[in-house]
Design a protein around this motif. Structure first.
Motif, PDB file in Angstrom:
ATOM      1  N   TYR A  45     129.953  79.554  13.712  1.00  0.00           N
ATOM      2  CA  TYR A  45     130.703  78.299  13.720  1.00  0.00           C
ATOM      3  C   TYR A  45     131.533  78.177  14.993  1.00  0.00           C
ATOM      4  CZ  TYR A  45     134.247  74.843  12.865  1.00  0.00           C
ATOM      5  OH  TYR A  45     135.077  73.760  13.020  1.00  0.00           O
ATOM      6  N   TYR A  46     132.223  79.252  15.350  1.00  0.00           N
ATOM      7  CA  TYR A  46     133.077  79.255  16.549  1.00  0.00           C
ATOM      8  C   TYR A  46     132.251  78.875  17.789  1.00  0.00           C
ATOM      9  CZ  TYR A  46     136.186  80.895  20.225  1.00  0.00           C
ATOM     10  OH  TYR A  46     136.963  80.964  21.343  1.00  0.00           O
ATOM     11  N   LEU A  47     131.101  79.502  17.962  1.00  0.00           N
ATOM     12  CA  LEU A  47     130.244  79.216  19.116  1.00  0.00           C
ATOM     13  C   LEU A  47     129.729  77.769  19.083  1.00  0.00           C
ATOM     14  CD1 LEU A  47     128.253  82.579  19.274  1.00  0.00           C
ATOM     15  CD2 LEU A  47     130.136  81.831  20.778  1.00  0.00           C
ATOM     16  N   HIS A  56     127.593  69.663  23.829  1.00  0.00           N
ATOM     17  CA  HIS A  56     126.284  70.164  23.386  1.00  0.00           C
ATOM     18  C   HIS A  56     126.314  70.408  21.884  1.00  0.00           C
ATOM     19  CE1 HIS A  56     125.594  70.740  27.642  1.00  0.00           C
ATOM     20  NE2 HIS A  56     126.660  71.519  27.702  1.00  0.00           N
ATOM     21  N   PRO A  57     126.349  69.336  21.085  1.00  0.00           N
ATOM     22  CA  PRO A  57     126.453  69.536  19.643  1.00  0.00           C
ATOM     23  C   PRO A  57     125.246  70.284  19.075  1.00  0.00           C
ATOM     24  CG  PRO A  57     126.035  67.227  20.164  1.00  0.00           C
ATOM     25  CD  PRO A  57     126.231  67.935  21.462  1.00  0.00           C
ATOM     26  N   VAL A  58     125.520  71.156  18.119  1.00  0.00           N
ATOM     27  CA  VAL A  58     124.475  71.893  17.414  1.00  0.00           C
ATOM     28  C   VAL A  58     124.184  71.093  16.153  1.00  0.00           C
ATOM     29  CG1 VAL A  58     123.877  74.059  16.289  1.00  0.00           C
ATOM     30  CG2 VAL A  58     125.305  74.064  18.355  1.00  0.00           C
ATOM     31  N   LEU A  59     122.959  70.632  16.031  1.00  0.00           N
ATOM     32  CA  LEU A  59     122.561  69.606  15.080  1.00  0.00           C
ATOM     33  C   LEU A  59     123.312  69.629  13.747  1.00  0.00           C
ATOM     34  CD1 LEU A  59     120.711  67.201  14.694  1.00  0.00           C
ATOM     35  CD2 LEU A  59     118.991  68.745  13.810  1.00  0.00           C
ATOM     36  N   LEU A  60     123.032  70.514  12.855  1.00  0.00           N
ATOM     37  CA  LEU A  60     123.597  70.478  11.513  1.00  0.00           C
ATOM     38  C   LEU A  60     125.078  70.860  11.489  1.00  0.00           C
ATOM     39  CD1 LEU A  60     123.097  70.007   8.517  1.00  0.00           C
ATOM     40  CD2 LEU A  60     122.407  72.392   8.328  1.00  0.00           C
ATOM     41  N   ILE A  61     125.442  71.908  12.194  1.00  0.00           N
ATOM     42  CA  ILE A  61     126.827  72.395  12.144  1.00  0.00           C
ATOM     43  C   ILE A  61     127.793  71.379  12.749  1.00  0.00           C
ATOM     44  CG2 ILE A  61     128.394  74.211  12.941  1.00  0.00           C
ATOM     45  CD1 ILE A  61     125.984  76.147  12.626  1.00  0.00           C
ATOM     46  N   SER A  62     127.438  70.811  13.866  1.00  0.00           N
ATOM     47  CA  SER A  62     128.315  69.808  14.492  1.00  0.00           C
ATOM     48  C   SER A  62     128.427  68.554  13.628  1.00  0.00           C
ATOM     49  CB  SER A  62     127.805  69.456  15.884  1.00  0.00           C
ATOM     50  OG  SER A  62     127.904  70.574  16.732  1.00  0.00           O
ATOM     51  N   LEU A  63     127.343  68.185  12.963  1.00  0.00           N
ATOM     52  CA  LEU A  63     127.380  67.021  12.071  1.00  0.00           C
ATOM     53  C   LEU A  63     128.332  67.278  10.901  1.00  0.00           C
ATOM     54  CD1 LEU A  63     126.301  64.239  11.207  1.00  0.00           C
ATOM     55  CD2 LEU A  63     124.492  65.451   9.975  1.00  0.00           C
TER      56      LEU A  63
END
Length: 193
Positions: A45-47, A56-63
């Motif tokens: 999550y931190y990364l 640079h959003p990470v698809l599911l986690i950033s959503l």
């Protein structure tokens, strides 16, 4: 009744909080796997949060983060998930399992329901708390009292733990109450037993 978008966001946020009530059951059967798993999850999550903030959003986690974040967290690192996991892990590491469970339940149910009830039904603001409400604090007290009573079967200990949780929750600590509630409430329970 408050605006429905704010309430839906809070329901989503606090459903994550309440899901942490499963952790004591996982700890009972898979202690170190659960600890390591939680630490891996919080590291990922931190990364992902750093990546999101750098564009640079990470698809599911950033959503999920953007859906669950409060207005005060906009364009900032969303700290709540980190303090939630670290508070649970710290309580699990420093307290005997039955008292860590009391603390984790206090965090999951007490803190989780305080915010929900405060946002939905809160009318009476408590001075010097950053907008927290009497209704939310009473929900915290009630949830922690019931969950502690289920765990300890002791009314006096449950009252003391519930007052402790309510006191910590009402303080204007932001997301840092996630670190304090499980360890302090579990510690109070342990001391009183």
């Amino acid at each position: 009744m408050k605006d429905s978008k704010t309430i839906l966001k809070e329901l989503f946020r606090k459903s994550i909080h309440i899901c942490s009530s499963a952790v004591p059951f996982l700890l009972a059967s898979y202690y170190w796997y659960t600890i390591y798993g939680l630490l891996i999850i919080v590291s990922i999550y931190y990364l992902c949060e750093i990546a999101r903030l750098e564009g640079h959003p990470v698809l599911l986690i950033s959503l999920i983060t953007e859906t669950a974040s409060r207005q005060r967290d906009e364009y900032k690192f969303v700290l709540g998930p980190v303090t939630l996991v670290l508070g649970i892990v710290f309580a699990a590491l420093v307290l005997p399992p039955e008292y860590a469970a009391v603390g984790i339940f206090a965090l999951a149910f007490g803190d989780g329901l305080a915010s929900l009830v405060g946002k939905i039904f809160g009318r009476i603001k408590i001075p010097f708390t950053g907008g927290k409400t009497l209704e939310g604090s009473l929900a915290c007290f009630t949830a922690v009292f019931i969950s502690t009573l289920c765990a300890t079967k002791n009314i006096l200990i449950s009252l003391a733990v519930a007052f402790t949780a309510m006191f910590i929750e009402v303080m204007p600590l932001g997301d840092w109450d996630n670190m304090l509630i499980p360890t302090i409430t579990g510690g109070v329970c342990w001391l009183l037993v």
